[in-house]
Design a protein around this motif. Structure first.
Motif, PDB file in Angstrom:
ATOM      1  N   TYR A 247       0.812  -1.225   0.000  1.00 55.90           N
ATOM      2  CA  TYR A 247       0.000   0.000   0.000  1.00 55.90           C
ATOM      3  C   TYR A 247       0.847   1.278   0.000  1.00 55.90           C
ATOM      4  CZ  TYR A 247      -4.233  -2.602   1.090  1.00 55.90           C
ATOM      5  OH  TYR A 247      -5.309  -3.448   1.034  1.00 55.90           O
ATOM      6  N   THR A 248       0.457   2.248  -0.851  1.00 56.32           N
ATOM      7  CA  THR A 248       1.021   3.602  -0.749  1.00 56.32           C
ATOM      8  C   THR A 248      -0.138   4.601  -0.796  1.00 56.32           C
ATOM      9  OG1 THR A 248       1.307   3.717  -3.145  1.00 56.32           O
ATOM     10  CG2 THR A 248       3.253   3.075  -1.869  1.00 56.32           C
ATOM     11  N   THR A 249       0.097   5.787  -0.215  1.00 56.73           N
ATOM     12  CA  THR A 249      -0.927   6.846  -0.296  1.00 56.73           C
ATOM     13  C   THR A 249      -0.273   8.137  -0.770  1.00 56.73           C
ATOM     14  OG1 THR A 249      -0.592   7.237   2.081  1.00 56.73           O
ATOM     15  CG2 THR A 249      -2.530   5.970   1.461  1.00 56.73           C
ATOM     16  N   ARG A 250      -1.052   8.967  -1.470  1.00 60.75           N
ATOM     17  CA  ARG A 250      -0.550  10.268  -1.941  1.00 60.75           C
ATOM     18  C   ARG A 250      -1.454  11.364  -1.396  1.00 60.75           C
ATOM     19  NH1 ARG A 250       0.203  10.269  -7.909  1.00 60.75           N
ATOM     20  NH2 ARG A 250       2.407  10.828  -7.708  1.00 60.75           N
ATOM     21  N   TYR A 251      -0.830  12.431  -0.902  1.00 62.03           N
ATOM     22  CA  TYR A 251      -1.543  13.593  -0.363  1.00 62.03           C
ATOM     23  C   TYR A 251      -1.034  14.787  -1.159  1.00 62.03           C
ATOM     24  CZ  TYR A 251      -1.639  10.078   3.349  1.00 62.03           C
ATOM     25  OH  TYR A 251      -1.766   8.902   4.044  1.00 62.03           O
ATOM     26  N   ALA A 252      -1.887  15.361  -2.039  1.00 61.60           N
ATOM     27  CA  ALA A 252      -1.394  16.368  -2.987  1.00 61.60           C
ATOM     28  C   ALA A 252      -2.050  17.743  -2.807  1.00 61.60           C
ATOM     29  CB  ALA A 252      -1.599  15.860  -4.403  1.00 61.60           C
ATOM     30  N   HIS A 253      -1.439  18.752  -3.481  1.00 62.34           N
ATOM     31  CA  HIS A 253      -1.873  20.163  -3.471  1.00 62.34           C
ATOM     32  C   HIS A 253      -1.731  20.781  -2.075  1.00 62.34           C
ATOM     33  CE1 HIS A 253      -3.388  19.176  -7.398  1.00 62.34           C
ATOM     34  NE2 HIS A 253      -4.334  18.371  -6.916  1.00 62.34           N
ATOM     35  N   LEU A 254      -0.774  20.275  -1.264  1.00 67.81           N
ATOM     36  CA  LEU A 254      -0.621  20.772   0.110  1.00 67.81           C
ATOM     37  C   LEU A 254      -0.139  22.224   0.115  1.00 67.81           C
ATOM     38  CD1 LEU A 254       1.174  17.655   1.697  1.00 67.81           C
ATOM     39  CD2 LEU A 254      -1.259  18.243   1.820  1.00 67.81           C
ATOM     40  N   GLN A 255      -0.508  22.917   1.178  1.00 69.79           N
ATOM     41  CA  GLN A 255      -0.009  24.278   1.360  1.00 69.79           C
ATOM     42  C   GLN A 255       1.407  24.210   1.930  1.00 69.79           C
ATOM     43  OE1 GLN A 255      -1.861  26.637   4.546  1.00 69.79           O
ATOM     44  NE2 GLN A 255      -2.030  28.320   3.096  1.00 69.79           N
ATOM     45  N   GLU A 256       1.551  23.295   2.925  1.00 70.84           N
ATOM     46  CA  GLU A 256       2.836  23.153   3.599  1.00 70.84           C
ATOM     47  C   GLU A 256       3.125  21.677   3.814  1.00 70.84           C
ATOM     48  OE1 GLU A 256       4.830  25.473   7.178  1.00 70.84           O
ATOM     49  OE2 GLU A 256       2.638  25.719   7.137  1.00 70.84           O
ATOM     50  N   ILE A 257       4.395  21.304   3.615  1.00 72.82           N
ATOM     51  CA  ILE A 257       4.803  19.921   3.904  1.00 72.82           C
ATOM     52  C   ILE A 257       5.536  19.926   5.241  1.00 72.82           C
ATOM     53  CG2 ILE A 257       6.375  18.069   3.196  1.00 72.82           C
ATOM     54  CD1 ILE A 257       5.752  18.807   0.301  1.00 72.82           C
ATOM     55  N   LEU A 258       5.127  19.040   6.193  1.00 72.13           N
ATOM     56  CA  LEU A 258       5.718  19.053   7.533  1.00 72.13           C
ATOM     57  C   LEU A 258       6.587  17.821   7.811  1.00 72.13           C
ATOM     58  CD1 LEU A 258       2.493  20.285   9.381  1.00 72.13           C
ATOM     59  CD2 LEU A 258       4.453  21.666   8.679  1.00 72.13           C
ATOM     60  N   VAL A 259       6.838  17.005   6.770  1.00 70.01           N
ATOM     61  CA  VAL A 259       7.672  15.795   6.968  1.00 70.01           C
ATOM     62  C   VAL A 259       8.770  15.750   5.903  1.00 70.01           C
ATOM     63  CG1 VAL A 259       5.865  14.405   8.044  1.00 70.01           C
ATOM     64  CG2 VAL A 259       6.081  14.435   5.546  1.00 70.01           C
ATOM     65  N   ARG A 260       9.735  14.844   6.115  1.00 70.88           N
ATOM     66  CA  ARG A 260      10.802  14.699   5.119  1.00 70.88           C
ATOM     67  C   ARG A 260      10.911  13.218   4.716  1.00 70.88           C
ATOM     68  NH1 ARG A 260      12.364  14.847  10.117  1.00 70.88           N
ATOM     69  NH2 ARG A 260      13.779  13.169  10.727  1.00 70.88           N
ATOM     70  N   PRO A 261      11.475  12.953   3.524  1.00 70.50           N
ATOM     71  CA  PRO A 261      11.583  11.560   3.070  1.00 70.50           C
ATOM     72  C   PRO A 261      12.323  10.706   4.093  1.00 70.50           C
ATOM     73  CG  PRO A 261      12.136  13.050   1.279  1.00 70.50           C
ATOM     74  CD  PRO A 261      11.994  13.901   2.511  1.00 70.50           C
ATOM     75  N   GLY A 262      11.873   9.480   4.287  1.00 70.43           N
ATOM     76  CA  GLY A 262      12.513   8.544   5.229  1.00 70.43           C
ATOM     77  C   GLY A 262      11.896   8.593   6.610  1.00 70.43           C
ATOM     78  N   GLN A 263      11.070   9.609   6.854  1.00 73.43           N
ATOM     79  CA  GLN A 263      10.474   9.740   8.194  1.00 73.43           C
ATOM     80  C   GLN A 263       9.389   8.678   8.412  1.00 73.43           C
ATOM     81  OE1 GLN A 263       9.486  13.830   9.056  1.00 73.43           O
ATOM     82  NE2 GLN A 263       8.090  13.240  10.712  1.00 73.43           N
ATOM     83  N   GLN A 264       9.406   8.112   9.637  1.00 77.12           N
ATOM     84  CA  GLN A 264       8.369   7.121   9.993  1.00 77.12           C
ATOM     85  C   GLN A 264       7.135   7.858  10.495  1.00 77.12           C
ATOM     86  OE1 GLN A 264       8.872   3.588   9.991  1.00 77.12           O
ATOM     87  NE2 GLN A 264      10.748   4.130   8.880  1.00 77.12           N
ATOM     88  N   LEU A 265       5.981   7.438  10.020  1.00 82.22           N
ATOM     89  CA  LEU A 265       4.738   8.085  10.464  1.00 82.22           C
ATOM     90  C   LEU A 265       3.816   7.065  11.111  1.00 82.22           C
ATOM     91  CD1 LEU A 265       3.771  10.356   7.417  1.00 82.22           C
ATOM     92  CD2 LEU A 265       4.843  11.049   9.552  1.00 82.22           C
ATOM     93  N   LYS A 266       3.100   7.536  12.138  1.00 86.80           N
ATOM     94  CA  LYS A 266       2.049   6.719  12.739  1.00 86.80           C
ATOM     95  C   LYS A 266       0.727   7.150  12.128  1.00 86.80           C
ATOM     96  CE  LYS A 266       3.949   4.009  15.709  1.00 86.80           C
ATOM     97  NZ  LYS A 266       3.756   2.585  15.450  1.00 86.80           N
ATOM     98  N   ARG A 267      -0.241   6.268  12.172  1.00 84.19           N
ATOM     99  CA  ARG A 267      -1.564   6.647  11.662  1.00 84.19           C
ATOM    100  C   ARG A 267      -2.061   7.871  12.433  1.00 84.19           C
ATOM    101  NH1 ARG A 267      -5.172   1.986  11.852  1.00 84.19           N
ATOM    102  NH2 ARG A 267      -4.380   1.621   9.774  1.00 84.19           N
ATOM    103  N   GLY A 268      -2.567   8.860  11.704  1.00 79.95           N
ATOM    104  CA  GLY A 268      -3.121  10.047  12.342  1.00 79.95           C
ATOM    105  C   GLY A 268      -2.114  11.168  12.495  1.00 79.95           C
TER     106      GLY A 268
END
Ligand SMILES: [Zn+2]
Length: 333
Positions: A247-268
């Motif tokens: 599974y992959t997800t895409r979140y587009a047209h953002l105003q601001e990006i608050l993460v960087r590649p390689g960062q681990q994310l939890k749901r939410g």
């Protein structure tokens, strides 16, 4: 004539007196043996008769022990029945519930029943007076112990599956990327639509959720940020998260990006804010879910933070141009 001590006497016709008969050694030994055996037989007979009617204290203890043991065996037998029915219940739950939830095949009956029987496993017990009771108990204990072993290995499999499954459930994208406390509404659904720029019928690989600028955008499952930056394909500022399990997800047209590649994310976890960067006609989030590289309808992954009513509302209005995603959005219409 014979006196008490077995000595033989006779009357001598010449002297007219009693004289002792002289026995040969052989006759004497035979005589002593006969008397001795007779005495022994008498003693054994008396003892047997006595014990039969007057048991010794030791015999009484043995007999009491025997009665007690027998009743304990009977109790043990009925306890075993209790264990057997509990085990059967556990087996039932295992096959019908635990294993079926995790899509595991039930353990075949041939395996569950295997390993018992054989020829005369308790042959040595046939020497005792009532072997049936004891062989029955021993047989049942054997069966229970075999079934327990099979049950325990089955539950181990279930546990391993559940751990993998738990990880899968944590990673699988399954919530709305916009919190149910925030206002938002669906402006474009998954599937074919008229492109707002070219006005041609084109495939839309995600859904568009409109809302005010700056709304927090949440990762929909645990995963790793694989891309966070400005898209060359019109998605503006976008974040792509890999959730594993394909599974992959895409979140587009953002105003601001608050993460960087390689960062681990939890749901939410928040990865950016709602904006209108790239090919966009107004503030909205373009959200995409891909399974093994192919896009799938994200609507079917929104089940975790929607109430059944909200889900049904969304499902019933999924082909309409503007659909409030949650009740909070109603006031925004
Ligand atoms: Zn879109």
């Amino acid at each position: 004539m014979m006196n008490l001590f077995g000595r033989k006497y006779f009357i001598n016709p010449e002297t007219l007196r009693f004289e002792r008969v002289r026995l040969s050694w052989r006759e004497r030994i035979r005589y002593i043996l006969a008397v001795g055996l007779g005495l022994i037989a008498l003693a054994v007979g008396m003892r047997y008769g006595f014990e039969r009617y007057y048991p010794t204290p030791r015999q009484l203890i043995y007999e009491n022990d025997n009665i007690r043991l027998r009743s304990e065996y009977v109790a043990l037998n009925s306890n075993l029945q209790h264990f057997e029915s509990q085990l059967a219940e556990l087996r039932n739950r295992d096959d019908r519930f635990y294993r079926s939830i995790l899509n595991l095949e039930p353990v075949p009956a041939s395996i569950r029943e295997a390993g018992t029987g054989g020829s005369e496993p308790y042959g040595q017990l046939h020497n005792i007076r009532e072997p049936g009771l004891i062989t029955d108990v021993s047989n049942r204990i054997d069966k229970i112990s075999n079934r327990l072993q099979i049950q325990s290995s089955s539950l181990e499999t279930v546990y391993r599956e559940a751990v993998t499954n738990k990880q899968f459930l944590a990673c699988r994208p399954s919530i709305n990327p916009i919190s149910s406390a925030d206002p938002c509404w669906v402006t474009s659904t998954y599937g074919y639509r008229l492109d707002p720029f070219t006005h041609r019928r084109t495939a839309h690989h995600g859904i568009d959720l409109a809302g005010p600028y700056g709304l927090n955008i949440h990762s929909t499952g645990d995963g790793t940020v694989v891309s966070a930056g400005f898209s060359r394909y019109g998605y503006g500022k976008e974040v792509i998260v890999d959730h594993g399990f394909g599974y992959t997800t895409r979140y587009a047209h953002l105003q601001e990006i608050l993460v960087r590649p390689g960062q681990q994310l939890k749901r939410g976890e928040v990865m950016g804010t709602l904006g209108s960067t790239g090919r966009s006609t107004g503030p909205h989030l373009h959200y995409e879910v891909r399974k093994n590289g192919r896009s799938v309808n994200p609507f079917y992954f929104f089940f975790e933070n929607l109430s059944p009513q909200e889900y049904n509302l969304l499902a019933s209005r999924v082909n309409q141009p503007e659909i409030p995603v949650h009740s909070g959005a109603m006031s925004q219409e």
